[in-house]
Write a protein that holds these residues in place. Structure first.
Motif, PDB file in Angstrom:
ATOM      1  N   ARG A 117       0.808  -1.223   0.000  1.00 30.22           N
ATOM      2  CA  ARG A 117       0.000   0.000   0.000  1.00 30.22           C
ATOM      3  C   ARG A 117       0.841   1.273   0.000  1.00 30.22           C
ATOM      4  N   ASP A 118       2.123   1.169   0.173  1.00 25.86           N
ATOM      5  CA  ASP A 118       2.998   2.315   0.429  1.00 25.86           C
ATOM      6  C   ASP A 118       3.160   3.212  -0.796  1.00 25.86           C
ATOM      7  N   VAL A 119       2.315   4.240  -0.887  1.00 25.77           N
ATOM      8  CA  VAL A 119       2.359   5.150  -2.036  1.00 25.77           C
ATOM      9  C   VAL A 119       3.559   6.100  -1.979  1.00 25.77           C
ATOM     10  N   LYS A 120       4.097   6.330  -0.793  1.00 19.90           N
ATOM     11  CA  LYS A 120       5.241   7.237  -0.653  1.00 19.90           C
ATOM     12  C   LYS A 120       6.581   6.537  -0.905  1.00 19.90           C
ATOM     13  N   GLY A 121       6.569   5.226  -0.966  1.00 22.31           N
ATOM     14  CA  GLY A 121       7.810   4.486  -1.196  1.00 22.31           C
ATOM     15  C   GLY A 121       8.733   4.428   0.011  1.00 22.31           C
ATOM     16  N   LEU A 122       8.211   4.651   1.204  1.00 18.97           N
ATOM     17  CA  LEU A 122       9.039   4.684   2.410  1.00 18.97           C
ATOM     18  C   LEU A 122       9.623   3.318   2.767  1.00 18.97           C
ATOM     19  N   TYR A 123       8.832   2.270   2.590  1.00 21.79           N
ATOM     20  CA  TYR A 123       9.339   0.930   2.891  1.00 21.79           C
ATOM     21  C   TYR A 123      10.501   0.570   1.971  1.00 21.79           C
ATOM     22  N   ALA A 124      10.381   0.898   0.694  1.00 18.57           N
ATOM     23  CA  ALA A 124      11.459   0.608  -0.250  1.00 18.57           C
ATOM     24  C   ALA A 124      12.729   1.365   0.131  1.00 18.57           C
ATOM     25  N   LEU A 125      12.553   2.629   0.537  1.00 17.59           N
ATOM     26  CA  LEU A 125      13.713   3.415   0.979  1.00 17.59           C
ATOM     27  C   LEU A 125      14.340   2.807   2.231  1.00 17.59           C
ATOM     28  N   ALA A 126      13.508   2.345   3.150  1.00 14.16           N
ATOM     29  CA  ALA A 126      14.026   1.724   4.374  1.00 14.16           C
ATOM     30  C   ALA A 126      14.760   0.426   4.048  1.00 14.16           C
ATOM     31  N   ARG A 127      14.196  -0.369   3.167  1.00  7.62           N
ATOM     32  CA  ARG A 127      14.851  -1.632   2.792  1.00  7.62           C
ATOM     33  C   ARG A 127      16.171  -1.381   2.063  1.00  7.62           C
ATOM     34  N   ALA A 128      16.263  -0.242   1.376  1.00  9.32           N
ATOM     35  CA  ALA A 128      17.502   0.115   0.673  1.00  9.32           C
ATOM     36  C   ALA A 128      18.509   0.786   1.610  1.00  9.32           C
ATOM     37  N   GLY A 129      18.147   0.944   2.879  1.00 15.94           N
ATOM     38  CA  GLY A 129      19.053   1.551   3.845  1.00 15.94           C
ATOM     39  C   GLY A 129      19.081   3.071   3.810  1.00 15.94           C
ATOM     40  N   LYS A 130      18.122   3.680   3.131  1.00 21.11           N
ATOM     41  CA  LYS A 130      18.093   5.143   3.006  1.00 21.11           C
ATOM     42  C   LYS A 130      17.284   5.813   4.111  1.00 21.11           C
ATOM     43  N   ILE A 131      16.510   5.036   4.863  1.00 23.97           N
ATOM     44  CA  ILE A 131      15.790   5.538   6.034  1.00 23.97           C
ATOM     45  C   ILE A 131      16.146   4.612   7.191  1.00 23.97           C
ATOM     46  N   GLU A 132      16.646   5.203   8.270  1.00 25.64           N
ATOM     47  CA  GLU A 132      16.994   4.413   9.457  1.00 25.64           C
ATOM     48  C   GLU A 132      15.829   4.381  10.433  1.00 25.64           C
ATOM     49  N   TYR A 133      15.809   3.344  11.247  1.00 30.28           N
ATOM     50  CA  TYR A 133      14.820   3.184  12.317  1.00 30.28           C
ATOM     51  C   TYR A 133      13.389   3.152  11.788  1.00 30.28           C
ATOM     52  N   PHE A 134      13.184   2.552  10.633  1.00 32.03           N
ATOM     53  CA  PHE A 134      11.835   2.505  10.069  1.00 32.03           C
ATOM     54  C   PHE A 134      11.066   1.348  10.703  1.00 32.03           C
ATOM     55  N   THR A 135       9.925   1.676  11.288  1.00 35.95           N
ATOM     56  CA  THR A 135       9.123   0.682  11.999  1.00 35.95           C
ATOM     57  C   THR A 135       8.720  -0.456  11.067  1.00 35.95           C
ATOM     58  N   GLY A 136       9.001  -1.666  11.523  1.00 35.49           N
ATOM     59  CA  GLY A 136       8.672  -2.862  10.758  1.00 35.49           C
ATOM     60  C   GLY A 136       9.838  -3.384   9.934  1.00 35.49           C
ATOM     61  N   ILE A 137      10.815  -2.524   9.666  1.00 41.72           N
ATOM     62  CA  ILE A 137      11.983  -2.942   8.880  1.00 41.72           C
ATOM     63  C   ILE A 137      13.184  -3.112   9.808  1.00 41.72           C
ATOM     64  N   ASP A 138      13.697  -2.023  10.345  1.00 42.21           N
ATOM     65  CA  ASP A 138      14.837  -2.140  11.268  1.00 42.21           C
ATOM     66  C   ASP A 138      14.532  -1.563  12.651  1.00 42.21           C
ATOM     67  N   SER A 139      13.265  -1.364  12.910  1.00 39.54           N
ATOM     68  CA  SER A 139      12.794  -0.910  14.218  1.00 39.54           C
ATOM     69  C   SER A 139      11.503  -1.672  14.505  1.00 39.54           C
ATOM     70  N   PRO A 140      11.310  -2.134  15.732  1.00 36.98           N
ATOM     71  CA  PRO A 140      10.164  -3.005  16.006  1.00 36.98           C
ATOM     72  C   PRO A 140       8.832  -2.268  16.105  1.00 36.98           C
ATOM     73  N   TYR A 141       7.761  -3.020  15.897  1.00 34.72           N
ATOM     74  CA  TYR A 141       6.417  -2.569  16.239  1.00 34.72           C
ATOM     75  C   TYR A 141       5.851  -3.620  17.186  1.00 34.72           C
ATOM     76  N   GLU A 142       5.471  -3.190  18.371  1.00 41.58           N
ATOM     77  CA  GLU A 142       4.913  -4.098  19.365  1.00 41.58           C
ATOM     78  C   GLU A 142       3.388  -3.995  19.330  1.00 41.58           C
ATOM     79  N   GLU A 143       2.756  -5.061  18.846  1.00 40.95           N
ATOM     80  CA  GLU A 143       1.299  -5.071  18.746  1.00 40.95           C
ATOM     81  C   GLU A 143       0.675  -4.892  20.123  1.00 40.95           C
ATOM     82  N   PRO A 144      -0.454  -4.199  20.184  1.00 43.91           N
ATOM     83  CA  PRO A 144      -1.155  -4.069  21.466  1.00 43.91           C
ATOM     84  C   PRO A 144      -1.587  -5.444  21.977  1.00 43.91           C
ATOM     85  N   LEU A 145      -1.549  -5.625  23.295  1.00 40.16           N
ATOM     86  CA  LEU A 145      -1.949  -6.901  23.887  1.00 40.16           C
ATOM     87  C   LEU A 145      -3.465  -6.988  24.075  1.00 40.16           C
TER      88      LEU A 145
END
Length: 185
Positions: A117-145
């Motif tokens: 769904r990523d229209v801004k291309g942020l996930y692709a940038l994160a996977r390419a190492g161009k965005i650091e600490y991107f949630t779900g890629i190299d920074s965690p997301y903790e689902e609500p309990l």
């Protein structure tokens, strides 16, 4: 019913649908003459937290700031709608305790779905190492309990998700049911 403000906190991965659903819920609430203010994570970062980065410490500070503003609004009979990734459970619990009335809405979608769904291309940038600490890629997301509401946007469309939130708010008696609004009007 005596009306009181509350905080409606939407959490989930980038691209899960938080902003779209929260905007739709806000429109429904405004149509019922409820005072509403939206605190969108991206907008708040631009105006209230622009000096912060995306480390855990900076994210926690940002979420606490949003929580503080939401608590001020809700204690003044405003429905504070927050749409922010807010990836860490412990800080979400902190902000829960800042407001007397707090409803957590987990906008659930898999990482794969969010990337599609990523229209801004942020996930692709994160996977390419161009965005650091991107949630779900190299920074965690903790689902609500135990969120009060879960909208699985892989199964529910936008309208169904909005309706689910509104129905839950009616059941929790945070907002009047629509026929009560009509009867009083």
């Amino acid at each position: 019913m005596n009306y009181s403000g509350f905080t409606l906190w939407f959490t989930g991965l980038s691209g899960a649908g938080k902003t779209t659903i929260s905007n739709g819920v806000a429109l429904e609430l405004k149509a019922r003459s409820c005072p509403v203010e939206i605190l969108d994570g991206d907008v708040v970062r631009t105006h209230l937290s622009q000096e912060l980065g995306f480390s855990k410490q900076d994210r926690d500070i940002n979420v606490r700031r949003i929580g503080f503003v939401a608590s001020l609004l809700s204690r003044n009979q405003v429905i504070a709608i927050v749409a922010a990734i807010s990836p860490y459970r412990d800080v979400r619990e902190e902000v829960r305790h800042m407001s007397e009335n707090f409803v957590e809405v987990y906008i659930k979608a898999s990482l794969q779905t969010c990337e599609q769904r990523d229209v801004k291309g942020l996930y692709a940038l994160a996977r390419a190492g161009k965005i650091e600490y991107f949630t779900g890629i190299d920074s965690p997301y903790e689902e609500p309990l135990s969120p009060e509401i879960i909208c699985d946007t892989q199964c529910l469309n936008i309208r169904e998700s909005i309706n689910k939130v509104i129905q839950a708010l009616e059941e929790y008696k945070y907002i009047p049911k629509i026929r009560q609004v009509i009867e009083k009007g």
